[in-house]
Design an enzyme around this catalytic site. Structure first.
Site, PDB file in Angstrom:
ATOM      1  N   ILE A   1      32.146  46.755  42.576  1.00  0.00           N
ATOM      2  CA  ILE A   1      33.036  47.447  41.647  1.00  0.00           C
ATOM      3  C   ILE A   1      34.156  46.502  41.216  1.00  0.00           C
ATOM      4  O   ILE A   1      34.855  45.938  42.062  1.00  0.00           O
ATOM      5  CB  ILE A   1      33.663  48.691  42.321  1.00  0.00           C
ATOM      6  CG1 ILE A   1      32.585  49.608  42.880  1.00  0.00           C
ATOM      7  CG2 ILE A   1      34.571  49.435  41.341  1.00  0.00           C
ATOM      8  CD1 ILE A   1      33.109  50.661  43.844  1.00  0.00           C
ATOM      9  N   CYS A   2      34.323  46.360  39.921  1.00  0.00           N
ATOM     10  CA  CYS A   2      35.404  45.530  39.383  1.00  0.00           C
ATOM     11  C   CYS A   2      36.604  46.451  39.157  1.00  0.00           C
ATOM     12  O   CYS A   2      36.709  47.124  38.131  1.00  0.00           O
ATOM     13  CB  CYS A   2      34.949  44.878  38.083  1.00  0.00           C
ATOM     14  SG  CYS A   2      36.192  43.824  37.329  1.00  0.00           S
ATOM     15  N   LEU A   3      37.496  46.493  40.145  1.00  0.00           N
ATOM     16  CA  LEU A   3      38.668  47.367  40.108  1.00  0.00           C
ATOM     17  C   LEU A   3      39.808  46.628  40.803  1.00  0.00           C
ATOM     18  O   LEU A   3      39.686  46.272  41.980  1.00  0.00           O
ATOM     19  CB  LEU A   3      38.342  48.696  40.803  1.00  0.00           C
ATOM     20  CG  LEU A   3      39.396  49.794  40.785  1.00  0.00           C
ATOM     21  CD1 LEU A   3      39.676  50.249  39.355  1.00  0.00           C
ATOM     22  CD2 LEU A   3      38.941  50.972  41.630  1.00  0.00           C
TER      23      LEU A   3
END
Length: 180
Positions: free
Chosen positions: A119-121
């Site tokens: 997840i790109c967060l």
């Protein structure tokens, strides 16, 4: 460093520590991490974010690895879909962010979620703060999915999945897209 008679002596170097040295020792950090995780575990069991449930079996063997079952929020592209989030906590938690990724059979198709579950967060890496919690991470992920307008993978999905580390925290993410 010059010794007697002008002869050069090697200077003794201490090993470099990459984390702060606590005067009360590493045992204190482990105890505080476990206390914090127990508190967050109770909070997640008693007052979970909407659509989230702690998978009780996942914490029976270890308090440092949790699976959270998630259901897509009503009225969103993911309504009725079921996902699983894997949380892994290091001994440095909460000073170090947990490793969080989607796992299981169904990985959401989203512009910030890779097909391997990463997840790109930003709050999972550089914007992490010890003031954040498992619940706040869950809410951020629900919000990220709920605001999505189109189901699609990140443009670099194939390349990333082929070349990335298994641990998403070892990725140097480039946060450039707030539109989805």
């Amino acid at each position: 460093m010059l010794g007697p008679r002008g002869v050069t002596r090697a200077r003794r170097l201490r090993p470099l520590r990459l984390w702060p040295r606590w005067p009360w020792g590493d045992g204190f950090i482990m105890a505080s991490m476990q206390k914090r995780l127990q508190k967050e575990l109770l909070a997640l069991q008693n007052d979970p974010p909407p659509g989230m449930t702690l998978n009780e079996k996942s914490v029976q063997n270890s308090i440092t690895q949790w699976i959270v079952d998630m259901e897509g929020a009503p009225g969103t592209l993911y309504e009725g879909e079921k996902f699983q989030l894997l949380f892994k906590f290091s001994s440095r938690y909460p000073f170090d962010s947990p490793q969080v990724m989607f796992t299981g059979e169904n990985i959401p198709v989203h512009p910030h979620v890779y097909s391997n579950g990463h997840i790109c967060l930003s709050i999972l890496t550089e914007d992490w703060s010890p003031a954040l919690s498992v619940q706040s991470v869950c809410l951020s992920i629900i919000s990220m999915l709920s605001s999505c307008k189109e189901k699609r993978r990140p443009p670099d999905n194939s390349f990333y999945v082929r070349t990335c580390n298994k641990n998403p925290k070892k990725t140097k993410w480039w946060y450039h897209d707030d539109t989805c």
